[in-house]
Motif scaffolding. Structure first.
Motif, mmCIF file in Angstrom:
data_model
loop_
_atom_site.group_PDB
_atom_site.id
_atom_site.type_symbol
_atom_site.label_atom_id
_atom_site.label_comp_id
_atom_site.label_asym_id
_atom_site.label_seq_id
_atom_site.Cartn_x
_atom_site.Cartn_y
_atom_site.Cartn_z
ATOM 1 N N ALA A 23 0.241 -4.017 3.358
ATOM 2 C CA ALA A 23 -0.073 -2.710 3.941
ATOM 3 C C ALA A 23 -0.445 -1.675 2.888
ATOM 4 O O ALA A 23 -1.038 -0.645 3.206
ATOM 5 N N MET A 24 -0.109 -1.942 1.631
ATOM 6 C CA MET A 24 -0.423 -0.999 0.565
ATOM 7 C C MET A 24 -1.844 -1.145 0.038
ATOM 8 O O MET A 24 -2.266 -0.368 -0.804
ATOM 9 N N GLY A 25 -2.587 -2.173 0.490
ATOM 10 C CA GLY A 25 -3.992 -2.175 0.109
ATOM 11 C C GLY A 25 -4.681 -3.488 -0.176
ATOM 12 O O GLY A 25 -5.873 -3.610 0.037
ATOM 13 N N TRP A 26 -3.940 -4.504 -0.670
ATOM 14 C CA TRP A 26 -4.676 -5.702 -1.078
ATOM 15 C C TRP A 26 -5.302 -6.424 0.119
ATOM 16 O O TRP A 26 -6.371 -7.027 -0.002
ATOM 17 N N LEU A 27 -4.664 -6.340 1.273
ATOM 18 C CA LEU A 27 -5.220 -6.982 2.450
ATOM 19 C C LEU A 27 -6.555 -6.340 2.840
ATOM 20 O O LEU A 27 -7.517 -7.038 3.197
ATOM 21 N N PHE A 28 -6.618 -5.018 2.726
ATOM 22 C CA PHE A 28 -7.864 -4.333 3.031
ATOM 23 C C PHE A 28 -8.941 -4.675 2.005
ATOM 24 O O PHE A 28 -10.114 -4.851 2.349
ATOM 25 N N ALA A 29 -8.535 -4.768 0.732
ATOM 26 C CA ALA A 29 -9.495 -5.099 -0.324
ATOM 27 C C ALA A 29 -10.123 -6.463 -0.077
ATOM 28 O O ALA A 29 -11.347 -6.642 -0.210
ATOM 29 N N VAL A 30 -9.290 -7.443 0.301
ATOM 30 C CA VAL A 30 -9.804 -8.785 0.577
ATOM 31 C C VAL A 30 -10.702 -8.776 1.811
ATOM 32 O O VAL A 30 -11.795 -9.375 1.814
ATOM 33 N N ALA A 31 -10.250 -8.120 2.883
ATOM 34 C CA ALA A 31 -11.036 -8.067 4.113
ATOM 35 C C ALA A 31 -12.380 -7.386 3.874
ATOM 36 O O ALA A 31 -13.415 -7.814 4.397
ATOM 37 N N LEU A 32 -12.369 -6.335 3.060
ATOM 38 C CA LEU A 32 -13.608 -5.624 2.743
ATOM 39 C C LEU A 32 -14.561 -6.533 1.974
ATOM 40 O O LEU A 32 -15.764 -6.578 2.250
ATOM 41 N N GLY A 33 -14.024 -7.264 0.989
ATOM 42 C CA GLY A 33 -14.854 -8.170 0.208
ATOM 43 C C GLY A 33 -15.438 -9.293 1.048
ATOM 44 O O GLY A 33 -16.613 -9.656 0.903
ATOM 45 N N MET A 34 -14.632 -9.823 1.975
ATOM 46 C CA MET A 34 -15.127 -10.889 2.834
ATOM 47 C C MET A 34 -16.151 -10.378 3.835
ATOM 48 O O MET A 34 -17.133 -11.059 4.143
ATOM 49 N N HIS A 35 -15.924 -9.167 4.332
ATOM 50 C CA HIS A 35 -16.861 -8.590 5.296
ATOM 51 C C HIS A 35 -18.231 -8.366 4.654
ATOM 52 O O HIS A 35 -19.267 -8.623 5.271
ATOM 53 N N ARG A 36 -18.212 -7.906 3.420
ATOM 54 C CA ARG A 36 -19.466 -7.624 2.714
ATOM 55 C C ARG A 36 -19.934 -8.808 1.876
ATOM 56 O O ARG A 36 -20.977 -8.726 1.222
ATOM 57 N N LEU A 116 -3.536 6.965 0.867
ATOM 58 C CA LEU A 116 -2.577 8.070 0.783
ATOM 59 C C LEU A 116 -1.698 8.109 2.034
ATOM 60 O O LEU A 116 -0.474 8.248 1.950
ATOM 61 N N LEU A 117 -2.327 7.984 3.204
ATOM 62 C CA LEU A 117 -1.576 8.042 4.455
ATOM 63 C C LEU A 117 -0.640 6.843 4.605
ATOM 64 O O LEU A 117 0.494 6.977 5.069
ATOM 65 N N MET A 118 -1.108 5.664 4.205
ATOM 66 C CA MET A 118 -0.273 4.472 4.313
ATOM 67 C C MET A 118 0.944 4.563 3.388
ATOM 68 O O MET A 118 2.067 4.236 3.779
ATOM 69 N N ALA A 119 0.727 5.003 2.155
ATOM 70 C CA ALA A 119 1.841 5.138 1.214
ATOM 71 C C ALA A 119 2.835 6.181 1.699
ATOM 72 O O ALA A 119 4.054 6.008 1.579
ATOM 73 N N SER A 120 2.320 7.271 2.262
ATOM 74 C CA SER A 120 3.201 8.321 2.785
ATOM 75 C C SER A 120 4.002 7.809 3.976
ATOM 76 O O SER A 120 5.209 8.049 4.084
ATOM 77 N N ALA A 121 3.329 7.091 4.873
ATOM 78 C CA ALA A 121 3.995 6.580 6.071
ATOM 79 C C ALA A 121 5.078 5.561 5.719
ATOM 80 O O ALA A 121 6.067 5.429 6.446
ATOM 81 N N HIS A 122 4.908 4.846 4.616
ATOM 82 C CA HIS A 122 5.889 3.842 4.204
ATOM 83 C C HIS A 122 6.976 4.424 3.287
ATOM 84 O O HIS A 122 7.865 3.696 2.850
ATOM 85 N N GLY A 123 6.892 5.715 2.974
ATOM 86 C CA GLY A 123 7.905 6.314 2.116
ATOM 87 C C GLY A 123 7.887 5.781 0.704
ATOM 88 O O GLY A 123 8.931 5.686 0.044
ATOM 89 N N ALA A 124 6.693 5.448 0.200
ATOM 90 C CA ALA A 124 6.592 4.839 -1.129
ATOM 91 C C ALA A 124 7.117 5.759 -2.225
ATOM 92 O O ALA A 124 7.806 5.311 -3.150
ATOM 93 N N GLY A 125 6.801 7.047 -2.130
ATOM 94 C CA GLY A 125 7.273 7.986 -3.144
ATOM 95 C C GLY A 125 8.772 8.186 -3.093
ATOM 96 O O GLY A 125 9.447 8.297 -4.131
ATOM 97 N N LEU A 126 9.331 8.211 -1.886
ATOM 98 C CA LEU A 126 10.771 8.399 -1.730
ATOM 99 C C LEU A 126 11.556 7.280 -2.404
ATOM 100 O O LEU A 126 12.649 7.491 -2.926
ATOM 101 N N MET A 127 10.989 6.078 -2.399
ATOM 102 C CA MET A 127 11.689 4.919 -2.944
ATOM 103 C C MET A 127 11.900 5.030 -4.453
ATOM 104 O O MET A 127 12.798 4.398 -5.017
ATOM 105 N N LEU A 128 11.090 5.831 -5.128
ATOM 106 C CA LEU A 128 11.214 5.966 -6.574
ATOM 107 C C LEU A 128 12.287 6.976 -6.989
ATOM 108 O O LEU A 128 12.695 7.006 -8.153
ATOM 109 N N LEU A 129 12.739 7.797 -6.066
ATOM 110 C CA LEU A 129 13.635 8.899 -6.419
ATOM 111 C C LEU A 129 14.932 8.467 -7.099
ATOM 112 O O LEU A 129 15.360 9.122 -8.053
ATOM 113 N N PRO A 130 15.601 7.377 -6.647
ATOM 114 C CA PRO A 130 16.852 7.010 -7.320
ATOM 115 C C PRO A 130 16.688 6.668 -8.794
ATOM 116 O O PRO A 130 17.648 6.751 -9.566
ATOM 117 N N VAL A 131 15.483 6.304 -9.207
ATOM 118 C CA VAL A 131 15.244 5.962 -10.612
ATOM 119 C C VAL A 131 14.674 7.152 -11.369
ATOM 120 O O VAL A 131 15.100 7.458 -12.491
#
Length: 210
Positions: A23-36, A116-131
């Motif tokens: 969901a963070m992007g590699w699936l879209f990158a592959v699908a885009l490459g295969m589509h084109r 940006l929206l996917m990372a925000s929706a998954h709370g990616a930035g929040l996960m870094l806070l404890p470190v």
């Protein structure tokens, strides 16, 4: 030496974990490459995907530094922990119903916004806070978060996290595009939603306990 490296290894590890999530992007990158039918399209997608992710994570870190000027660190940590746990529950119950959709004809700006929206929706930035929060606090003699004293550490953490994510996304995308194909997802890919939510809860609990 091991203790000083441990937080940075954790930040890089979280970047790799985020890159592993389709969901963070590699699936879209592959699908885009295969589509084109173009390896170049796969490479071209990395920049916008990573930029969007970095913007989402950077916004969270900037907000924490800003709030740290006004709030006690202990209170800020507990609030961030509660938000993390609440976000994990939302993601587990409702997140899969709120997928951000974008067409394969999207340009670089659209792909950046999607990431940006996917990372925000998954709370990616929040996960870094404890470190990241303890690292920023360690750079402040008075034991209080300040923007001036902590911005260098936060930017370094953001760069390391983003770089690790890029390496993993590139490796998976090219492996799937060149050899595996998307059909393997139907056979044995792990559903990361539960793991992601568990990681959010663990991060939140760590912040509250600390």
């Amino acid at each position: 030496m091991t203790q000083s490296l441990a937080p940075w290894l954790a930040i890089a590890g979280l970047g790799a974990f985020h890159g592993l999530n389709p969901a963070m992007g590699w699936l879209f990158a592959v699908a885009l490459g295969m589509h084109r039918q173009s390896r170049t399209a796969v490479f071209a997608s990395f920049g916008p995907i990573v930029l969007g992710h970095a913007l989402a994570v950077g916004a969270v870190l900037a907000a924490i530094l800003a709030f740290g000027v006004f709030l006690d660190y202990g209170l800020l940590a507990r609030l961030a922990g509660a938000v993390l746990i609440g976000w994990a529950v939302w993601h587990l119950v409702y997140g899969h119903r709120r997928r951000v959709r974008i067409g394969l004809q999207a340009g670089l700006l659209g792909l950046t916004l999607w990431s940006l929206l996917m990372a925000s929706a998954h709370g990616a930035g929040l996960m870094l806070l404890p470190v990241v929060m303890p690292l920023c606090l360690a750079d402040v003699p008075g034991g209080e978060l300040t923007v001036q004293a902590s911005i260098g550490t936060a930017l370094t953490a953001l760069g390391l996290h983003t770089g690790a994510m890029l390496v993993v996304i590139a490796a998976i995308s090219l492996t799937v595009y060149e050899w595996l194909g998307l059909a393997f997802l139907r056979q044995g890919w792990i559903n990361l939603d539960y793991i992601w939510s568990a990681a959010l809860v663990a991060s939140g609990a760590f912040l509250i306990a600390s």
